[in-house]
Design a protein around this motif. Structure first.
Motif, mmCIF file in Angstrom:
data_model
loop_
_atom_site.group_PDB
_atom_site.id
_atom_site.type_symbol
_atom_site.label_atom_id
_atom_site.label_comp_id
_atom_site.label_asym_id
_atom_site.label_seq_id
_atom_site.Cartn_x
_atom_site.Cartn_y
_atom_site.Cartn_z
ATOM 1 N N LEU A 79 0.788 -0.970 -0.125
ATOM 2 C CA LEU A 79 0.297 0.004 -0.044
ATOM 3 C C LEU A 79 0.798 1.162 -0.006
ATOM 4 N N THR A 80 1.776 1.390 0.835
ATOM 5 C CA THR A 80 2.861 2.606 0.688
ATOM 6 C C THR A 80 3.490 2.557 -0.841
ATOM 7 N N ALA A 81 3.846 1.377 -1.333
ATOM 8 C CA ALA A 81 4.493 1.398 -2.654
ATOM 9 C C ALA A 81 3.276 2.006 -3.755
ATOM 10 N N LEU A 82 2.255 1.420 -3.487
ATOM 11 C CA LEU A 82 1.314 2.149 -4.406
ATOM 12 C C LEU A 82 0.876 3.709 -4.183
ATOM 13 N N SER A 83 0.788 4.053 -2.658
ATOM 14 C CA SER A 83 0.607 5.203 -2.329
ATOM 15 C C SER A 83 1.876 6.093 -3.135
ATOM 16 N N PHE A 84 2.965 5.765 -3.061
ATOM 17 C CA PHE A 84 4.123 6.226 -3.959
ATOM 18 C C PHE A 84 4.025 6.362 -5.547
ATOM 19 N N VAL A 85 3.330 5.484 -6.044
ATOM 20 C CA VAL A 85 3.002 5.496 -7.535
ATOM 21 C C VAL A 85 2.100 6.532 -7.629
ATOM 22 N N ILE A 148 6.439 10.960 0.686
ATOM 23 C CA ILE A 148 6.204 9.673 0.943
ATOM 24 C C ILE A 148 6.643 9.288 2.105
ATOM 25 N N ARG A 149 7.878 10.025 2.679
ATOM 26 C CA ARG A 149 8.538 9.594 3.964
ATOM 27 C C ARG A 149 7.745 10.321 5.034
ATOM 28 N N LEU A 150 7.169 11.576 4.769
ATOM 29 C CA LEU A 150 6.662 12.118 5.848
ATOM 30 C C LEU A 150 4.996 11.737 6.065
ATOM 31 N N ALA A 151 4.438 11.313 5.052
ATOM 32 C CA ALA A 151 3.094 11.163 5.258
ATOM 33 C C ALA A 151 2.876 9.528 6.263
ATOM 34 N N PRO A 152 3.464 8.643 5.907
ATOM 35 C CA PRO A 152 3.657 7.467 7.015
ATOM 36 C C PRO A 152 4.029 7.470 8.135
ATOM 37 N N LEU A 153 5.250 8.435 8.181
ATOM 38 C CA LEU A 153 5.867 8.757 9.643
ATOM 39 C C LEU A 153 4.914 9.550 10.477
#
Length: 177
Positions: A79-85, A148-153
């Motif tokens: 899901l995180t990889a998909l969010s990055f895409v 992408i690094r800040l959102a999940p963090l």
């Protein structure tokens, strides 16, 4: 493709060594004894700590737990990889979807290999390098990497804070013994 093979090889080697240590603690004990005999006290202490830590983890490694963790971890990373895409598509970075799906996990593995806590800076640098290799500008790639690094963090920090507040509230409601 060569980088992916190297990364997978390193991860496989690491997991193999951990598995060997977990199920053969006596062999690791022999390594500790050998290092002591060679007067490598610091290495012996590190090996002993590693052996004891892995031995303690064996208690928690059960097939069902590993399967559930593997499924949930794969889902979370996917899901995180998909969010990055999706972020790259919104930014019109020009990165193909399949390449975009592989960039985030590769960057996270590169960050882990760097041995820097949280892969800080090394993960972002890898993200920027991989996105720019597809023709995106460095500015756009940096924006995507930071986003992408800040959102999940911050989501994880918020979840952790919520858990602490709820656990403290539950603890306060329980009668003391």
């Amino acid at each position: 493709l060569d980088v992916l093979g190297l990364v997978l090889g390193l991860v496989g080697l690491f997991l193999g060594v951990l598995g060997w240590m977990a199920y053969r603690p006596a062999l690791m004990g022999r390594v500790v004894v050998l290092l002591r005999r060679l007067r490598a006290r610091r290495l012996a202490r590190i090996a002993r700590t590693l052996r004891d830590g892995v031995r303690g983890c064996v208690f928690w490694i059960r097939p069902l737990d590993v399967l559930v963790s593997l499924v949930l971890g794969t889902l979370a990373w996917g899901l995180t990889a998909l969010s990055f895409v999706l972020l790259l598509l919104q930014l019109d970075a020009g990165v193909p979807v399949l390449s975009g799906l592989s960039i985030y996990p590769i960057a996270m593995l590169a960050g882990a290999v760097s041995m820097i806590p949280g892969g800080l800076a090394s993960t972002e640098a890898t993200l920027v390098a991989l996105v720019t290799s597809h023709g995106a500008s460095a500015t756009l790639a940096t924006l995507a990497a930071i986003g992408i690094r800040l959102a999940p963090l911050w989501f994880a920090i918020l979840c952790g804070l919520l858990a602490v507040v709820l656990l403290e509230r539950m603890r306060g409601e329980q009668p003391s013994a």
